[in-house]
Scaffold this active site. Structure first.
Site, PDB file in Angstrom:
ATOM      1  N   SER A 117       0.841  -1.206   0.000  1.00 22.67           N
ATOM      2  CA  SER A 117       0.000   0.000   0.000  1.00 22.67           C
ATOM      3  C   SER A 117       0.869   1.247   0.000  1.00 22.67           C
ATOM      4  O   SER A 117       2.000   1.228   0.517  1.00 22.67           O
ATOM      5  CB  SER A 117      -0.897   0.020   1.253  1.00 22.67           C
ATOM      6  OG  SER A 117      -1.533   1.276   1.387  1.00 22.67           O
ATOM      7  N   TYR A 163      -1.594  -0.385  10.249  1.00 23.11           N
ATOM      8  CA  TYR A 163      -1.743  -0.738   8.833  1.00 23.11           C
ATOM      9  C   TYR A 163      -0.513  -0.309   8.033  1.00 23.11           C
ATOM     10  O   TYR A 163       0.084  -1.107   7.298  1.00 23.11           O
ATOM     11  CB  TYR A 163      -3.005  -0.074   8.271  1.00 23.11           C
ATOM     12  CG  TYR A 163      -3.303  -0.435   6.829  1.00 23.11           C
ATOM     13  CD1 TYR A 163      -3.951  -1.612   6.503  1.00 23.11           C
ATOM     14  CD2 TYR A 163      -2.929   0.424   5.787  1.00 23.11           C
ATOM     15  CE1 TYR A 163      -4.224  -1.950   5.179  1.00 23.11           C
ATOM     16  CE2 TYR A 163      -3.198   0.096   4.457  1.00 23.11           C
ATOM     17  CZ  TYR A 163      -3.855  -1.083   4.161  1.00 23.11           C
ATOM     18  OH  TYR A 163      -4.113  -1.404   2.848  1.00 23.11           O
TER      19      TYR A 163
HETATM   20  P1  NAD Z   1     -11.373  -6.496   1.071  1.00 23.28           P
HETATM   21  O1  NAD Z   1     -11.745  -6.197   2.472  1.00 23.28           O
HETATM   22  O2  NAD Z   1     -12.405  -6.442   0.001  1.00 23.28           O
HETATM   23  O3  NAD Z   1     -10.648  -7.915   0.978  1.00 23.28           O
HETATM   24  C1  NAD Z   1      -9.768  -8.379   1.966  1.00 23.28           C
HETATM   25  C2  NAD Z   1      -9.706  -9.893   1.903  1.00 23.28           C
HETATM   26  O4  NAD Z   1      -8.856 -10.379   2.950  1.00 23.28           O
HETATM   27  C3  NAD Z   1     -11.069 -10.545   2.083  1.00 23.28           C
HETATM   28  O5  NAD Z   1     -11.253 -11.560   1.111  1.00 23.28           O
HETATM   29  C4  NAD Z   1     -10.973 -11.158   3.469  1.00 23.28           C
HETATM   30  O6  NAD Z   1     -11.759 -12.327   3.616  1.00 23.28           O
HETATM   31  C5  NAD Z   1      -9.494 -11.482   3.563  1.00 23.28           C
HETATM   32  N1  NAD Z   1      -9.138 -11.660   4.973  1.00 23.28           N
HETATM   33  C6  NAD Z   1      -9.125 -10.707   5.943  1.00 23.28           C
HETATM   34  N2  NAD Z   1      -8.847 -11.294   7.127  1.00 23.28           N
HETATM   35  C7  NAD Z   1      -8.678 -12.625   6.898  1.00 23.28           C
HETATM   36  C8  NAD Z   1      -8.388 -13.752   7.727  1.00 23.28           C
HETATM   37  N3  NAD Z   1      -8.233 -13.652   9.051  1.00 23.28           N
HETATM   38  N4  NAD Z   1      -8.275 -14.955   7.147  1.00 23.28           N
HETATM   39  C9  NAD Z   1      -8.459 -15.109   5.828  1.00 23.28           C
HETATM   40  N5  NAD Z   1      -8.752 -14.083   4.989  1.00 23.28           N
HETATM   41  C10 NAD Z   1      -8.856 -12.857   5.522  1.00 23.28           C
HETATM   42  O7  NAD Z   1     -10.185  -5.486   0.751  1.00 23.28           O
HETATM   43  P2  NAD Z   1      -9.421  -5.168  -0.608  1.00 23.28           P
HETATM   44  O8  NAD Z   1      -9.531  -3.715  -0.792  1.00 23.28           O
HETATM   45  O9  NAD Z   1      -9.796  -6.086  -1.697  1.00 23.28           O
HETATM   46  O10 NAD Z   1      -7.927  -5.442  -0.102  1.00 23.28           O
HETATM   47  C11 NAD Z   1      -7.057  -6.406  -0.692  1.00 23.28           C
HETATM   48  C12 NAD Z   1      -5.619  -6.010  -0.355  1.00 23.28           C
HETATM   49  O11 NAD Z   1      -5.323  -4.754  -0.949  1.00 23.28           O
HETATM   50  C13 NAD Z   1      -5.366  -5.826   1.153  1.00 23.28           C
HETATM   51  O12 NAD Z   1      -4.114  -6.358   1.483  1.00 23.28           O
HETATM   52  C14 NAD Z   1      -5.360  -4.319   1.315  1.00 23.28           C
HETATM   53  O13 NAD Z   1      -4.588  -3.912   2.416  1.00 23.28           O
HETATM   54  C15 NAD Z   1      -4.752  -3.893  -0.002  1.00 23.28           C
HETATM   55  N6  NAD Z   1      -5.029  -2.511  -0.363  1.00 23.28           N
HETATM   56  C16 NAD Z   1      -6.296  -2.073  -0.506  1.00 23.28           C
HETATM   57  C17 NAD Z   1      -6.534  -0.748  -0.829  1.00 23.28           C
HETATM   58  C18 NAD Z   1      -7.927  -0.194  -0.980  1.00 23.28           C
HETATM   59  O14 NAD Z   1      -8.072   1.030  -1.062  1.00 23.28           O
HETATM   60  N7  NAD Z   1      -8.943  -1.003  -1.083  1.00 23.28           N
HETATM   61  C19 NAD Z   1      -5.467   0.125  -1.004  1.00 23.28           C
HETATM   62  C20 NAD Z   1      -4.158  -0.354  -0.858  1.00 23.28           C
HETATM   63  C21 NAD Z   1      -3.959  -1.689  -0.543  1.00 23.28           C
END
Ligand code: NAD
Length: 252
Positions: free
Chosen positions: A144, A158
């Site tokens: 991120s 985070y």
């Molecule tokens: P999201 O919340 O839609 O998806 C997160 C996923 O992680 C889900 O499928 C959830 O089930 C899984 N997860 C969380 N805890 C878990 C656990 N204990 N066991 C198994 N699975 C678990 O979020 P997203 O936006 O799709 O995020 C995906 C990645 O991208 C993450 O690492 C997030 O930090 C990163 N990210 C997201 C953004 C954003 O703005 N959405 C920005 C930068 C980075």
């Protein structure tokens, strides 16, 4: 679509989330067989597998449990035989104030590091052993912008987990290239998923997009396209990079 990933088995963690779903669909469209990891959303995972004509595998694992990542890797290898790629995508974003109680503070940091970083480190350890024994492989870590430029006062854990993930990617890249193993971090700013919607619900949309020159959050498909590109066997030298996808909101 170009089938540049034909025949590759790729484990995607957190595959039922916004970015994970887009990654699975893109990898499948380019010919890969995704190993769809999910935590709780069995129905979502089954529907995702159906959307790629069943051409992959489903594996449940709780990454907040100490053995969760190791069990996940064992099951992935048992299912696919040879695994060619690992995408550490699962993640959480917890808001915790410095005024929180000691107990809540410790719990938030530990859970954030367990899911966002330790799970990725454990899976990488197992993947490296498997890749070494089988002719190589690729690791893509979804980090991120928060891990690059620092983060907000109520989300200190985070940013720290994502900085650690970027560092892990660099260390793997430096250490195991000779074994045909590459590692790359992708560092998005805001991406339009539930994680971003949760933030907007509390802080408003302007707080998310006002410092993004392109004026909008990224789409999950943008991240997915880049993951597929990094996994291409032709990208032999793309190793150790952190790829910024943030609309110009953090330029190094
Ligand atoms: P999201 O919340 O839609 O998806 C997160 C996923 O992680 C889900 O499928 C959830 O089930 C899984 N997860 C969380 N805890 C878990 C656990 N204990 N066991 C198994 N699975 C678990 O979020 P997203 O936006 O799709 O995020 C995906 C990645 O991208 C993450 O690492 C997030 O930090 C990163 N990210 C997201 C953004 C954003 O703005 N959405 C920005 C930068 C980075």
């Amino acid at each position: 679509m170009n089938k540049s990933l034909k025949g590759l088995a790729v484990l995607v963690t957190g595959a039922t989330g916004g970015i994970g779903t887009a990654i699975v669909k893109r990898l499948a469209a380019e010919g890969a067989r995704p190993i769809i990891h999910f935590g709780r959303d069995k129905v979502g995972a089954e529907s995702l597998l159906a959307s790629i004509d069943g051409n992959g595998w489903l594996i449940q694992a709780d990454l907040s449990a100490a053995d969760g990542p190791f069990a996940l890797w064992r099951k992935a290898v048992a299912a696919a035989g040879r695994v060619h790629g690992l995408v550490n995508n699962a993640g959480i974003r917890t808001e915790i104030s410095v005024q929180a109680s000691e107990v809540d503070w410790k719990a938030a940091w530990q859970k954030e590091f367990q899911i966002n970083f330790f799970a990725a480190a454990d899976l990488s350890k197992e993947a490296i052993g498997h890749f070494k024994a089988n002719g190589g492989g690729r690791i893509v870590n979804i980090a991120s912008r928060a891990g690059q430029r620092g983060y907000a006062s109520d989300t200190l854990p985070y940013g720290a987990t994502k900085a650690a993930l970027i560092n892990l990617s660099k260390s793997i890249a430096r250490s195991f290239g000779a074994d045909g193993i590459t590692a790359v971090a992708i560092a998005p700013g805001w991406v339009r998923t539930d994680m971003a919607e949760d933030f907007i619900a509390i802080h408003g949309k302007a707080a998310a997009v006002s410092d993004i020159p392109t004026g909008e959050m990224a789409e999950p498909s943008e991240i997915a396209e880049l993951v597929a590109f990094v996994l291409r066997p032709t990208q032999v030298s793309l190793n150790g990079a952190t790829l910024d996808v943030n609309g110009g909101s953090y330029i190094r």
